[in-house]
Design a protein around this motif. Structure first.
Motif, PDB file in Angstrom:
ATOM      1  N   VAL A 122       0.697  -1.118   0.088  1.00 46.67           N
ATOM      2  CA  VAL A 122      -0.086   0.034   0.189  1.00 46.67           C
ATOM      3  C   VAL A 122       0.682   1.174   0.030  1.00 46.67           C
ATOM      4  O   VAL A 122       0.423   2.348  -0.563  1.00 46.67           O
ATOM      5  CB  VAL A 122      -0.874  -0.051   1.104  1.00 46.67           C
ATOM      6  CG1 VAL A 122      -0.269  -0.017   2.324  1.00 46.67           C
ATOM      7  CG2 VAL A 122      -1.820   0.926   1.117  1.00 46.67           C
ATOM      8  N   SER A 123       2.036   1.126   0.806  1.00 49.52           N
ATOM      9  CA  SER A 123       2.739   2.814   0.862  1.00 49.52           C
ATOM     10  C   SER A 123       3.708   2.661  -0.749  1.00 49.52           C
ATOM     11  O   SER A 123       3.629   3.849  -1.128  1.00 49.52           O
ATOM     12  CB  SER A 123       3.933   2.535   2.024  1.00 49.52           C
ATOM     13  OG  SER A 123       4.480   1.279   1.930  1.00 49.52           O
ATOM     14  N   VAL A 124       4.024   1.625  -1.329  1.00 50.57           N
ATOM     15  CA  VAL A 124       4.421   1.911  -2.837  1.00 50.57           C
ATOM     16  C   VAL A 124       3.457   2.353  -3.669  1.00 50.57           C
ATOM     17  O   VAL A 124       3.667   3.154  -4.405  1.00 50.57           O
ATOM     18  CB  VAL A 124       5.177   0.517  -3.166  1.00 50.57           C
ATOM     19  CG1 VAL A 124       5.389   0.606  -4.617  1.00 50.57           C
ATOM     20  CG2 VAL A 124       6.217  -0.065  -2.125  1.00 50.57           C
ATOM     21  N   ALA A 125       2.325   1.804  -3.515  1.00 53.71           N
ATOM     22  CA  ALA A 125       1.067   2.139  -4.387  1.00 53.71           C
ATOM     23  C   ALA A 125       0.904   3.648  -4.138  1.00 53.71           C
ATOM     24  O   ALA A 125       0.675   4.400  -5.181  1.00 53.71           O
ATOM     25  CB  ALA A 125      -0.174   1.148  -4.084  1.00 53.71           C
ATOM     26  N   GLU A 126       0.783   3.839  -2.994  1.00 52.02           N
ATOM     27  CA  GLU A 126       0.478   5.457  -2.687  1.00 52.02           C
ATOM     28  C   GLU A 126       1.551   6.465  -3.289  1.00 52.02           C
ATOM     29  O   GLU A 126       1.332   7.281  -3.738  1.00 52.02           O
ATOM     30  CB  GLU A 126       0.364   5.800  -1.191  1.00 52.02           C
ATOM     31  CG  GLU A 126      -1.135   5.444  -0.593  1.00 52.02           C
ATOM     32  CD  GLU A 126      -1.158   5.205   0.898  1.00 52.02           C
ATOM     33  OE1 GLU A 126      -0.309   5.495   1.673  1.00 52.02           O
ATOM     34  OE2 GLU A 126      -2.317   4.754   1.195  1.00 52.02           O
ATOM     35  N   TYR A 127       2.765   5.819  -2.907  1.00 55.01           N
ATOM     36  CA  TYR A 127       4.089   6.474  -3.569  1.00 55.01           C
ATOM     37  C   TYR A 127       3.715   6.924  -4.974  1.00 55.01           C
ATOM     38  O   TYR A 127       3.782   7.830  -5.505  1.00 55.01           O
ATOM     39  CB  TYR A 127       5.264   6.129  -3.149  1.00 55.01           C
ATOM     40  CG  TYR A 127       6.624   6.836  -3.285  1.00 55.01           C
ATOM     41  CD1 TYR A 127       7.071   7.562  -2.241  1.00 55.01           C
ATOM     42  CD2 TYR A 127       7.182   6.925  -4.663  1.00 55.01           C
ATOM     43  CE1 TYR A 127       8.039   8.374  -2.488  1.00 55.01           C
ATOM     44  CE2 TYR A 127       8.354   7.478  -4.768  1.00 55.01           C
ATOM     45  CZ  TYR A 127       8.683   8.525  -3.794  1.00 55.01           C
ATOM     46  OH  TYR A 127      10.026   9.196  -4.008  1.00 55.01           O
ATOM     47  N   PHE A 128       3.559   5.794  -5.702  1.00 56.51           N
ATOM     48  CA  PHE A 128       3.536   5.636  -7.160  1.00 56.51           C
ATOM     49  C   PHE A 128       2.433   6.501  -7.600  1.00 56.51           C
ATOM     50  O   PHE A 128       2.332   7.300  -8.466  1.00 56.51           O
ATOM     51  CB  PHE A 128       3.256   4.350  -7.889  1.00 56.51           C
ATOM     52  CG  PHE A 128       2.729   3.954  -8.975  1.00 56.51           C
ATOM     53  CD1 PHE A 128       3.991   4.218  -9.863  1.00 56.51           C
ATOM     54  CD2 PHE A 128       1.455   3.857  -9.501  1.00 56.51           C
ATOM     55  CE1 PHE A 128       3.423   4.295 -11.701  1.00 56.51           C
ATOM     56  CE2 PHE A 128       1.094   3.819 -10.903  1.00 56.51           C
ATOM     57  CZ  PHE A 128       2.092   3.788 -11.903  1.00 56.51           C
ATOM     58  N   ASP A 129       1.068   6.566  -6.943  1.00 54.17           N
ATOM     59  CA  ASP A 129       0.010   7.185  -7.405  1.00 54.17           C
ATOM     60  C   ASP A 129       0.422   8.841  -7.172  1.00 54.17           C
ATOM     61  O   ASP A 129      -0.215   9.660  -8.005  1.00 54.17           O
ATOM     62  CB  ASP A 129      -1.152   7.075  -6.391  1.00 54.17           C
ATOM     63  CG  ASP A 129      -1.897   5.602  -6.628  1.00 54.17           C
ATOM     64  OD1 ASP A 129      -1.800   5.374  -7.953  1.00 54.17           O
ATOM     65  OD2 ASP A 129      -2.489   5.112  -5.996  1.00 54.17           O
ATOM     66  N   GLN A 130       1.081   9.216  -6.115  1.00 56.21           N
ATOM     67  CA  GLN A 130       1.508  10.612  -6.125  1.00 56.21           C
ATOM     68  C   GLN A 130       2.359  11.138  -6.966  1.00 56.21           C
ATOM     69  O   GLN A 130       2.360  12.163  -7.560  1.00 56.21           O
ATOM     70  CB  GLN A 130       2.185  10.817  -4.572  1.00 56.21           C
ATOM     71  CG  GLN A 130       1.430  10.769  -3.450  1.00 56.21           C
ATOM     72  CD  GLN A 130       1.778  10.743  -2.122  1.00 56.21           C
ATOM     73  OE1 GLN A 130       2.909  11.725  -2.036  1.00 56.21           O
ATOM     74  NE2 GLN A 130       1.625  10.255  -1.135  1.00 56.21           N
ATOM     75  N   VAL A 131       3.455  10.052  -7.505  1.00 59.58           N
ATOM     76  CA  VAL A 131       4.503  10.487  -8.400  1.00 59.58           C
ATOM     77  C   VAL A 131       3.536  10.837  -9.809  1.00 59.58           C
ATOM     78  O   VAL A 131       3.660  11.627 -10.589  1.00 59.58           O
ATOM     79  CB  VAL A 131       5.430   9.275  -8.705  1.00 59.58           C
ATOM     80  CG1 VAL A 131       6.023   9.824 -10.077  1.00 59.58           C
ATOM     81  CG2 VAL A 131       6.250   9.172  -7.691  1.00 59.58           C
ATOM     82  N   ILE A 132       2.804   9.713 -10.262  1.00 60.32           N
ATOM     83  CA  ILE A 132       1.812  10.078 -11.452  1.00 60.32           C
ATOM     84  C   ILE A 132       0.902  11.090 -11.418  1.00 60.32           C
ATOM     85  O   ILE A 132       0.619  11.760 -12.120  1.00 60.32           O
ATOM     86  CB  ILE A 132       1.116   8.697 -11.954  1.00 60.32           C
ATOM     87  CG1 ILE A 132       0.286   8.141 -10.891  1.00 60.32           C
ATOM     88  CG2 ILE A 132       2.239   7.695 -12.408  1.00 60.32           C
ATOM     89  CD1 ILE A 132      -0.495   7.109 -11.554  1.00 60.32           C
ATOM     90  N   GLY A 133       0.623  11.370  -9.989  1.00 57.67           N
ATOM     91  CA  GLY A 133      -0.253  12.796  -9.957  1.00 57.67           C
ATOM     92  C   GLY A 133       0.274  13.902  -9.993  1.00 57.67           C
ATOM     93  O   GLY A 133      -0.439  14.883 -10.613  1.00 57.67           O
TER      94      GLY A 133
END
Ligand SMILES: [Zn+2]
Lengths: 147, 547
Positions: free
Chosen positions: B392-403
């Motif tokens: 979940v923390s990797v997914a959240e990080y990834f979501d922020q980067v693409i955000g």
């Protein structure tokens, strides 16, 4: 405390009786029961006639409660437990078919607690009352298998 | 943050070890080999017969042509509440033994349990996440048994009216195990309390008990018997772990016992409607172990069937022995255990209002399955999808980067390769790194618009991961802007060529591989800043120029 003891006795009775007990509990506890027709509810109440309740198998009861009883104690207990079961038989004769089943006694709101930790102050006296303590652990006979 | 890489960024243990296992399978020694051999020796000791000849890795596939395994899983999830379920004792892992105790969890006379609202909250959360129906009224019951880790002599649990029931969970099987999508049924989710911890010393004739865990809240998830192989079961378990972590209801840590899976397994000849005898496997502290234990058990039971000894498959609990890679009998079950359940008289019913349920539903985070489908729709390959959504923390990080507008595939690549490797080496989790999602997005953009080269980008990445800072700041500070001026690049090329007449001659007489040598020299001269495509284009022109 009285109900607790009675329930414990009842729940620890022979299989036939457990079946009777479970059917009443689950019928009164499952939500789907509320959809049952009154006729079925009547069936249940007539089903739990005291004559259906079998006399307790005290030896087995003692075994499930992990206590040992002498033959004379078994005889003595048997009579008492039969009396308790008889009382329940009387209770179950009451016609409750017009009463909405409740799965538990209702309580006015606020029966939950905040998730806020609070350490019990008098832990030392709890630990002091433990008969066998090994440094920080409770010491118990070696057990490997459950059940 | 004590979370380490294993827990956070890498695919879960199951996938990792499973992949390793799979690779080994294809070469010479195989784990399945090992398990088959163990089995051979085990049965050989009870009756003389030749061990199976075929030790091939497709042994299990062969078995599964004739038999079908039926697998159900009971998962116990320890909740990350601040208190125990029915008392205010702190719920902390690793405290000094027997310090988190009070009259309630010690079952002293007169003490009354009071349920923590957080347990209900978590139960509803998990029930909804598993697509279950919720009981607006549920109740607690006493499950009675005698054991030294159970001070009260009964466990408060939910018997006939669990808080949630009738759901399902969707999982993706990793490609290396054949891929595909599966849906497994969830029978029920119920609230209960944990027992204490019993430690068996090898020496001494007694056991030790720590009651800090007694009364800690659990959610038990019971699956339908929908799994058919070790891989499916392990993927189901991994998904439970992901879900509880996404929801924040538990740390899902198997080693600490925060997530415990008990497997029920039976096999039956294909076409037979009736289920075979069910065997339970416990002591599975990793998903890889779960997968191997199940495959072992399928093989063991199939052999008994094949030898006409199906009657030797008995209802029992077996333990997975990690050292020996096999399951061993723990206890035979003589008749069904009689727990003498009855309604807990000390606790009122648990009532949920529809508004409460709706508000929790509205506050649920995006769950793993939704995330995977969204990543897939963004064009990522399934392996990338599984990697990113696993934690979940990797997914959240990834979501922020693409955000921040970063290119999706580049962001996935950076996270899965260089950043993952860095975290692994440093034993860090993604939440520990100094590189912010914003700066990773900047870095990707700077490479894309050719401000810096990919090579320089990598250097910057490692500095940012360790020290933090901004991409723009670092480019300025170190003068790292990529050289894209053809005239400047040409100058450097001419200089290198003039300084290497020997190599030039060799190149022109056919050793065209030397182009790499020239490119390297020019890149070195530019301190890595020359645009590689431009460099190579001009270099080729110069090298191939007829004098
Ligand atoms: Zn307590």
């Amino acid at each position: 405390m009285a109900t607790r003891a009675l329930l414990a006795v009842l729940s620890a009775s022979p299989p036939r009786m457990i079946q009777t007990k479970v059917s009443t509990f689950s019928s009164s506890s499952s939500l789907s029961f509320q959809r049952h027709s009154r006729r079925i509810a009547r069936c249940f109440s007539s089903d739990t006639n005291p004559s259906v309740l079998q006399p307790p198998d005290v030896s087995r009861l003692a075994e499930t409660a992990r206590i040992s009883l002498t033959p004379s104690e078994i005889e003595e207990c048997g009579a008492k437990i039969r009396q308790v079961i008889h009382w329940f038989g009387q209770l179950q004769q009451v016609d409750v078919s017009c009463v909405e089943p409740a799965i538990r006694a209702e309580m006015e709101g606020g029966n939950l607690r905040e998730d806020a930790p609070e350490t019990f102050e008098n832990r030392d006296s709890i630990r002091a009352s433990i008969p066998s303590f090994d440094e920080v652990y409770l010491k118990v006979p070696k057990v490997l298998n459950k059940e | 943050m004590s979370t380490t890489l294993l827990r956070t960024i890498q695919p879960n243990h199951f996938t990792l070890l499973g992949t390793a296992l799979f690779r080994r399978n294809r070469t010479t020694t195989t784990s399945r080999h090992i398990s088959v051999r163990c089995l051979g020796s085990q049965t050989a000791s009870s009756q003389p017969r030749t061990a199976p000849k075929n030790h091939g890795s497709n042994k299990l596939d062969e078995i599964l042509r004739d038999y079908e395994a039926v697998i159900g899983i009971e998962t116990h999830v320890q909740l990350s509440t601040s208190t125990k379920a029915f008392c205010t004792c702190p719920n902390t892992y690793g405290s000094k033994p027997n310090t988190s105790i009070c009259p309630v969890c010690m079952g002293l006379p007169g003490a009354l349990p009071v349920l923590s609202s957080k347990v209900v909250d978590f139960g509803v959360r998990l029930g909804l996440a598993l697509n279950c129906g919720l009981s607006l009224k549920s109740k607690f019951d006493r499950k009675q048994y005698f054991y030294p880790d159970l001070p009260k002599g009964y466990q408060i649990s939910q018997f006939d009216v669990p808080i949630a029931s009738g759901g399902y969970v969707d999982v993706d099987i990793p490609l290396e195990f054949g891929g595909g999508h599966r849906r497994f049924g969830i029978t029920r989710v119920h609230m209960e309390e944990d027992a204490g911890k019993l430690l068996h010393s090898d020496t001494g004739d007694y056991s030790q008990v720590d009651l800090n865990r007694a009364g800690v809240p659990l959610l038990e998830i019971v699956s339908e018997p929908d799994m058919r192989s070790g891989i499916e079961a392990a993927e189901y378990g991994s998904e439970m772990q992901r879900i509880v972590r996404y929801l924040g209801v538990s740390n899902g840590n198997m080693q600490e016992g925060s997530l415990r899976c008990d497997v029920n397994i039976s096999i039956r000849p294909i076409g037979q409607a009736q289920f075979g005898t069910k065997v339970e496997i416990k002591n599975l502290n990793a998903f890889s172990a779960m997968s191997r234990a199940i495959d072992y058990e399928i093989t063991r039971q199939a052999l008994l069937y094949n030898q006409g000894q199906a009657d030797q498959i008995v209802t029992e609990t077996r333990l997975w022995d990690e050292g020996a890679q096999k399951t061993v009998t723990m206890r035979k079950k003589e008749g069904l255990a009689d727990y003498r359940y009855f309604p807990e008289p000390d606790l009122p019913e648990v009532i949920l209002t529809q508004e409460y349920v709706d508000s929790i539903r509205a506050s649920l985070p995006e769950l793993p399955e939704a995330k995977r489908r969204r990543y897939e729709a963004m064009g990522l390959g399934i392996q990338d999808v599984l990697f990113l959504a696993n934690d979940v923390s990797v997914a959240e990080y990834f979501d922020q980067v693409i955000g921040k507008g970063a290119d999706v595939k580049s962001a996935a690549n950076w996270l899965m390769s260089d950043i993952a490797a860095y975290l692994k080496n440093e034993e860090l989790s993604i939440s520990d790194v100094k590189l912010t999602p914003q700066e990773l997005a900047e870095l990707i953009a700077a490479i894309k618009d050719e401000t810096i080269s990919g090579k320089i980008g990598k250097q910057i990445l490692f500095e940012l991961l360790a020290k933090g800072g901004t991409v723009q700041g670092m480019i300025k500070e170190k003068d790292l802007v990529q050289i894209t001026d053809p005239v400047e690049i040409e100058k450097m090329i001419m200089k290198v060529i003039s300084e290497s007449p020997k190599q030039l001659e060799q190149y022109r007489s056919g050793r065209t591989k030397l182009q790499g040598f020239f490119a390297g020299q020019v890149m070195k001269m530019s301190k890595g800043k020359a645009n590689p495509a431009l460099l190579n284009k001009i270099l080729l022109e110069k090298l191939d120029a007829k004098e």
